[in-house]
Design a protein around this motif. Structure first.
Motif, mmCIF file in Angstrom:
data_model
loop_
_atom_site.group_PDB
_atom_site.id
_atom_site.type_symbol
_atom_site.label_atom_id
_atom_site.label_comp_id
_atom_site.label_asym_id
_atom_site.label_seq_id
_atom_site.Cartn_x
_atom_site.Cartn_y
_atom_site.Cartn_z
ATOM 1 N N GLU A 87 0.825 -1.211 0.000
ATOM 2 C CA GLU A 87 0.000 0.000 0.000
ATOM 3 C C GLU A 87 0.866 1.270 0.000
ATOM 4 O O GLU A 87 0.585 2.224 0.716
ATOM 5 N N ASP A 137 -2.655 -18.230 2.758
ATOM 6 C CA ASP A 137 -2.576 -16.898 3.349
ATOM 7 C C ASP A 137 -1.120 -16.449 3.399
ATOM 8 O O ASP A 137 -0.229 -17.233 3.727
ATOM 9 N N ARG A 159 -3.666 -10.295 2.644
ATOM 10 C CA ARG A 159 -4.945 -10.536 1.957
ATOM 11 C C ARG A 159 -5.692 -9.219 1.752
ATOM 12 O O ARG A 159 -5.898 -8.450 2.676
ATOM 13 N N GLY A 160 -6.057 -8.960 0.503
ATOM 14 C CA GLY A 160 -6.822 -7.768 0.168
ATOM 15 C C GLY A 160 -6.006 -6.489 0.034
ATOM 16 O O GLY A 160 -6.570 -5.436 -0.234
ATOM 17 N N GLU A 197 -2.795 -4.180 -1.690
ATOM 18 C CA GLU A 197 -1.951 -4.041 -2.877
ATOM 19 C C GLU A 197 -0.505 -4.089 -2.405
ATOM 20 O O GLU A 197 -0.073 -3.262 -1.595
#
Length: 116
Positions: free
Chosen positions: A55, A70, A86-87, A89
């Motif tokens: 992120e 995971d 997970r989820g 960028e």
């Protein structure tokens, strides 16, 4: 021309580069102010030490992937939280292949996929 994680372009972006560890997040394996050599890569194996971007923030952590798929980035110092991927960028910028502490060098095998 592609840009390297540290801002360079051209052939040099494929060459290993050195970074200095700042902080105690990766102690005891990587103490504050030690030097690591990073091999540019966009993939890594379970248990690799990586330079990654999550992120928009860059991290030096150990990459772990469990049997369910995971993935997370973990500081070796338990005082710091894991980064669940997970989820989010995220991308691998490089894999640590060497550590230097006061001229004592240790190498890390990129292809080493030992399970704990």
């Amino acid at each position: 021309m592609a840009e390297s994680p540290l801002g360079g372009t051209g052939c040099s972006m494929h060459e290993p580069y050195a970074l200095q560890v700042l902080g105690d997040e990766m102690e005891p394996e990587f103490p504050d102010r030690c030097i690591v050599i990073v091999e540019p890569a966009d993939t890594c194996m379970h248990r690799s030490y990586v330079f990654a971007e999550v992120e928009g923030v860059r991290w030096f952590r150990q990459y772990l992937k469990d049997d369910s798929g995971d993935q997370r980035l973990v500081a070796l110092n338990p005082r710091y939280p894991e980064i669940e991927l997970r989820g989010l960028e995220w991308s691998v910028l490089g894999v640590i292949i060497q550590r230097n502490i006061r001229r004592q060098v240790k190498h890390y095998d990129r292809k080493d996929d030992r399970r704990p």
